[in-house]
Write an enzyme that holds these catalytic residues in place. Sequence first.
Site, short mmCIF file in Angstrom:
data_model
loop_
_atom_site.label_atom_id
_atom_site.label_comp_id
_atom_site.label_asym_id
_atom_site.label_seq_id
_atom_site.Cartn_x
_atom_site.Cartn_y
_atom_site.Cartn_z
N GLY A 16 0.81 -1.22 0.00
CA GLY A 16 0.00 0.00 0.00
C GLY A 16 0.84 1.26 0.00
N ASP A 62 -4.56 -9.10 5.71
CA ASP A 62 -3.69 -9.02 6.90
C ASP A 62 -2.83 -10.29 6.90
OD1 ASP A 62 -2.47 -9.17 9.38
OD2 ASP A 62 -4.28 -8.60 10.50
N TYR A 154 12.32 -6.50 16.71
CA TYR A 154 12.42 -6.38 15.25
C TYR A 154 13.58 -7.21 14.71
CZ TYR A 154 12.93 -4.14 10.66
OH TYR A 154 13.04 -3.90 9.31
P1 NAD Z 1 6.29 0.86 5.71
O1 NAD Z 1 5.80 0.91 7.12
O2 NAD Z 1 6.42 2.15 4.95
O3 NAD Z 1 5.37 -0.12 4.85
C1 NAD Z 1 5.00 -1.38 5.34
C2 NAD Z 1 3.69 -1.77 4.73
O4 NAD Z 1 3.33 -3.06 5.28
C3 NAD Z 1 2.56 -0.79 5.09
O5 NAD Z 1 1.82 -0.45 3.95
C4 NAD Z 1 1.72 -1.57 6.08
O6 NAD Z 1 0.33 -1.24 6.08
C5 NAD Z 1 1.96 -3.01 5.61
N1 NAD Z 1 1.63 -3.96 6.67
C6 NAD Z 1 1.96 -3.90 7.98
N2 NAD Z 1 1.41 -4.92 8.64
C7 NAD Z 1 0.73 -5.65 7.73
C8 NAD Z 1 -0.06 -6.81 7.81
N3 NAD Z 1 -0.29 -7.44 9.00
N4 NAD Z 1 -0.61 -7.31 6.67
C9 NAD Z 1 -0.42 -6.67 5.49
N5 NAD Z 1 0.31 -5.55 5.36
C10 NAD Z 1 0.87 -5.05 6.47
O7 NAD Z 1 7.67 0.09 5.77
P2 NAD Z 1 8.90 0.02 4.72
O8 NAD Z 1 9.98 0.87 5.25
O9 NAD Z 1 8.38 0.22 3.34
O10 NAD Z 1 9.37 -1.50 4.94
C11 NAD Z 1 8.97 -2.57 4.08
C12 NAD Z 1 9.72 -3.84 4.49
O11 NAD Z 1 11.13 -3.62 4.40
C13 NAD Z 1 9.46 -4.26 5.94
O12 NAD Z 1 9.41 -5.66 6.03
C14 NAD Z 1 10.67 -3.73 6.66
O13 NAD Z 1 10.94 -4.44 7.86
C15 NAD Z 1 11.74 -3.93 5.62
N6 NAD Z 1 12.91 -3.06 5.85
C16 NAD Z 1 12.80 -1.71 5.76
C17 NAD Z 1 13.91 -0.92 5.98
C18 NAD Z 1 13.86 0.58 5.87
O14 NAD Z 1 14.91 1.23 6.08
N7 NAD Z 1 12.73 1.20 5.54
C19 NAD Z 1 15.14 -1.52 6.31
C20 NAD Z 1 15.20 -2.90 6.42
C21 NAD Z 1 14.08 -3.67 6.17
#
Ligand code: NAD
Length: 263
Positions: A16, A62, A154
Amino acid sequence: MLIEFNDQVVVVSGAGRGIGRTIAERFLAEGATVFALDLAFGAADDGAAPTSADRFVELVCDVSDPASVRSAIATIVERAGRIDVLVNNAGINVEGTIDTLDPDRWRRCFDVNVGGVFLMSQAVIPTMRAQRSGRIVNAASFAAIVPSVGSAAYAASKAAVVQFTRVLAGELGPWGVTVNAYAPGMVPTAMNGFADMDDAAQARLLDTLSLRRWETADDVADVVCFLASRAAGYVTGALIDVSGGKFATQIPAKAYEIAATTD
Ligand code: NAD
């Protein structure tokens, strides 16, 4: 070309907003039919541009809820007839030192970050086995390699994703299904406060990187597309570090000091 996805069906969770949105749109641009899953779509503050294309379908799901996952995957199989790629991107960040970590938040972190990867994988595997092909690509994190203080929930959840990935790679090898994980470093998104930090705090974090700039969601999408492509046909059970060389050396900032005095 080995990295293109014409006629392929790709499922991206957490699509999303944030990195997941960019990954989903990249697969669309590369020719795939994309099913974007998330808890909700179109929140006013999510920063995601609406995507309109016949090949882009948004489904509320979810990933921590078995019934929700079963229903979403059944809908996709019914509509598309196959699933070539699953990107388990959905994840949440839960912070807190050992004294402050709330047990309910700890459980939620594992339910989404690990349980979600498990449930989504379990749901698509019958289809991938029947096809005798498929790619599962899981979002780990640099926190699974070197964790930060306050990241116990985490970091432990993301380390679990890495081991889950390896086990699944072993179990699905006989069907030609590959399973890999990737570890982003620091992508400023709604999940973290990187972009809102003061200059000194940002500099401290950037000083940990060999490639001294914030990571973009496109940097991550590049690696995810590679792992999902035919070009990565002989890669399975791997964790790909896409962190810009975080802690690849002890004091990467020193190279920038030297570079500043070098032609
Ligand atoms: P974000 O919070 O911007 O996006 C995460 C998305 O996952 C959101 O749209 C949220 O609604 C959705 N989500 C959360 N719980 C959910 C559920 N139960 N069912 C379905 N959807 C769900 O986060 P991001 O920064 O885009 O991170 C995306 C992925 O990358 C994550 O797994 C995060 O741990 C990983 N990650 C991110 C970073 C970073 O620096 N941003 C670094 C390492 C890993």
